[in-house]
Design a protein around this motif. Structure first.
Motif, PDB file in Angstrom:
ATOM      1  N   LYS A   6       7.858  30.865  38.691  1.00 24.61           N
ATOM      2  CA  LYS A   6       9.262  30.743  38.265  1.00 24.61           C
ATOM      3  C   LYS A   6       9.557  31.715  37.122  1.00 24.61           C
ATOM      4  O   LYS A   6      10.650  32.272  37.050  1.00 24.61           O
ATOM      5  CB  LYS A   6       9.589  29.303  37.881  1.00 24.61           C
ATOM      6  CG  LYS A   6       9.713  28.425  39.125  1.00 24.61           C
ATOM      7  CD  LYS A   6      10.421  27.137  38.869  1.00 24.61           C
ATOM      8  CE  LYS A   6      10.574  26.386  40.188  1.00 24.61           C
ATOM      9  NZ  LYS A   6      11.298  25.135  40.034  1.00 24.61           N
ATOM     10  N   GLU A   7       8.587  31.942  36.238  1.00 20.37           N
ATOM     11  CA  GLU A   7       8.761  32.937  35.180  1.00 20.37           C
ATOM     12  C   GLU A   7       8.777  34.344  35.765  1.00 20.37           C
ATOM     13  O   GLU A   7       9.523  35.208  35.310  1.00 20.37           O
ATOM     14  CB  GLU A   7       7.670  32.751  34.126  1.00 20.37           C
ATOM     15  CG  GLU A   7       7.853  31.442  33.372  1.00 20.37           C
ATOM     16  CD  GLU A   7       6.617  30.900  32.702  1.00 20.37           C
ATOM     17  OE1 GLU A   7       6.764  29.989  31.870  1.00 20.37           O
ATOM     18  OE2 GLU A   7       5.492  31.363  33.010  1.00 20.37           O
ATOM     19  N   ASP A  15       6.720  22.225  42.321  1.00 18.87           N
ATOM     20  CA  ASP A  15       7.387  22.184  41.020  1.00 18.87           C
ATOM     21  C   ASP A  15       6.402  22.237  39.863  1.00 18.87           C
ATOM     22  O   ASP A  15       5.325  21.650  39.915  1.00 18.87           O
ATOM     23  CB  ASP A  15       8.207  20.899  40.913  1.00 18.87           C
ATOM     24  CG  ASP A  15       9.578  21.153  40.348  1.00 18.87           C
ATOM     25  OD1 ASP A  15       9.875  22.306  40.012  1.00 18.87           O
ATOM     26  OD2 ASP A  15      10.339  20.182  40.242  1.00 18.87           O
ATOM     27  N   GLU A  16       6.799  22.920  38.819  1.00 14.53           N
ATOM     28  CA  GLU A  16       5.961  23.066  37.634  1.00 14.53           C
ATOM     29  C   GLU A  16       6.171  21.922  36.651  1.00 14.53           C
ATOM     30  O   GLU A  16       5.689  21.965  35.530  1.00 14.53           O
ATOM     31  CB  GLU A  16       6.240  24.426  36.981  1.00 14.53           C
ATOM     32  CG  GLU A  16       5.844  25.568  37.887  1.00 14.53           C
ATOM     33  CD  GLU A  16       6.387  26.904  37.440  1.00 14.53           C
ATOM     34  OE1 GLU A  16       7.036  26.988  36.387  1.00 14.53           O
ATOM     35  OE2 GLU A  16       6.159  27.870  38.163  1.00 14.53           O
ATOM     36  N   TYR A  50      13.950  26.405  35.298  1.00 14.68           N
ATOM     37  CA  TYR A  50      12.870  25.688  35.975  1.00 14.68           C
ATOM     38  C   TYR A  50      13.394  24.732  37.037  1.00 14.68           C
ATOM     39  O   TYR A  50      12.619  24.216  37.846  1.00 14.68           O
ATOM     40  CB  TYR A  50      12.005  24.945  34.954  1.00 14.68           C
ATOM     41  CG  TYR A  50      11.222  25.881  34.061  1.00 14.68           C
ATOM     42  CD1 TYR A  50      10.051  26.483  34.510  1.00 14.68           C
ATOM     43  CD2 TYR A  50      11.654  26.173  32.773  1.00 14.68           C
ATOM     44  CE1 TYR A  50       9.333  27.357  33.706  1.00 14.68           C
ATOM     45  CE2 TYR A  50      10.939  27.043  31.959  1.00 14.68           C
ATOM     46  CZ  TYR A  50       9.780  27.627  32.426  1.00 14.68           C
ATOM     47  OH  TYR A  50       9.063  28.490  31.634  1.00 14.68           O
TER      48      TYR A  50
END
Length: 185
Positions: free
Chosen positions: A106-107, A66-67, A39
């Motif tokens: 992102k995953e 961003d997560e 991440y």
């Protein structure tokens, strides 16, 4: 006398099977993949690490903020496939019923980098790009022959036909704080 009963039995079995195959019932899936998601890595670095033959230029850290999670985590990606065409909203409702959330960009990038064997048409509805007119775009990976693409698919009713799989993660795993950026008008 036996032939009409046999034919009637086959017809009844066909009708029962067709009734059970509505768009609301997912195909049972044994497709679950463990991936390591970093991440902290930028979107740009994730795209580059995937070695795609082509990718949407809008996949940037600026466009997909961003997560709000840090570090590297092992995540189980579930690929869920439905029997009929569905909109993204319909898919999200169904995933929620199974305590799954849609996988994020992102995953998606980690999946694209690690699981080259599993990519056909896989949508990741956990990150979204929204146009000023309300149109929503979602990341997806697709393989055509030997070539692999990282694209942005635009949602409309029934946009996602029965050939699509949707990447999801258990809700007990990390919950993203943001799903994407809405473009200014």
């Amino acid at each position: 006398m036996r032939k009409p009963l046999f034919v009637a039995g086959l017809l009844l079995a066909l009708i029962v099977t067709m009734i059970g195959c509505t768009q609301d019932s997912p195909q049972p899936t044994e497709q679950i993949f463990a991936v390591q998601v970093n991440y902290d890595r930028s979107i740009e670095d994730g795209v580059q690490a995937g070695h795609y033959d082509s990718s949407y230029l809008g996949f940037t850290s600026q466009n997909f903020p961003d997560e709000k999670t840090a570090g590297t985590k092992s995540v189980l990606i579930h690929l869920v496939q439905f029997h009929g065409a569905m909109s993204a909203d319909q898919v999200l409702v169904e995933l929620d019923k199974w305590s799954l959330r849609p996988a994020t960009l992102k995953e998606c990038l980690a999946f694209g980098e690690e699981r080259l064997d599993a990519q056909r048409q896989v949508a990741f509805l956990g990150s979204m790009w929204q146009e000023p007119n309300g149109d929503r775009g979602y990341p997806y990976v697709v393989r055509e022959g030997l070539e692999r693409y990282l694209c942005l698919g635009w949602d409309s009713n029934g946009r996602w036909n029965r050939l699509w799989s949707f990447a999801a993660v258990s809700k007990s795993d990390y919950q993203p704080a943001s799903s994407g950026l809405q473009r200014d008008k």
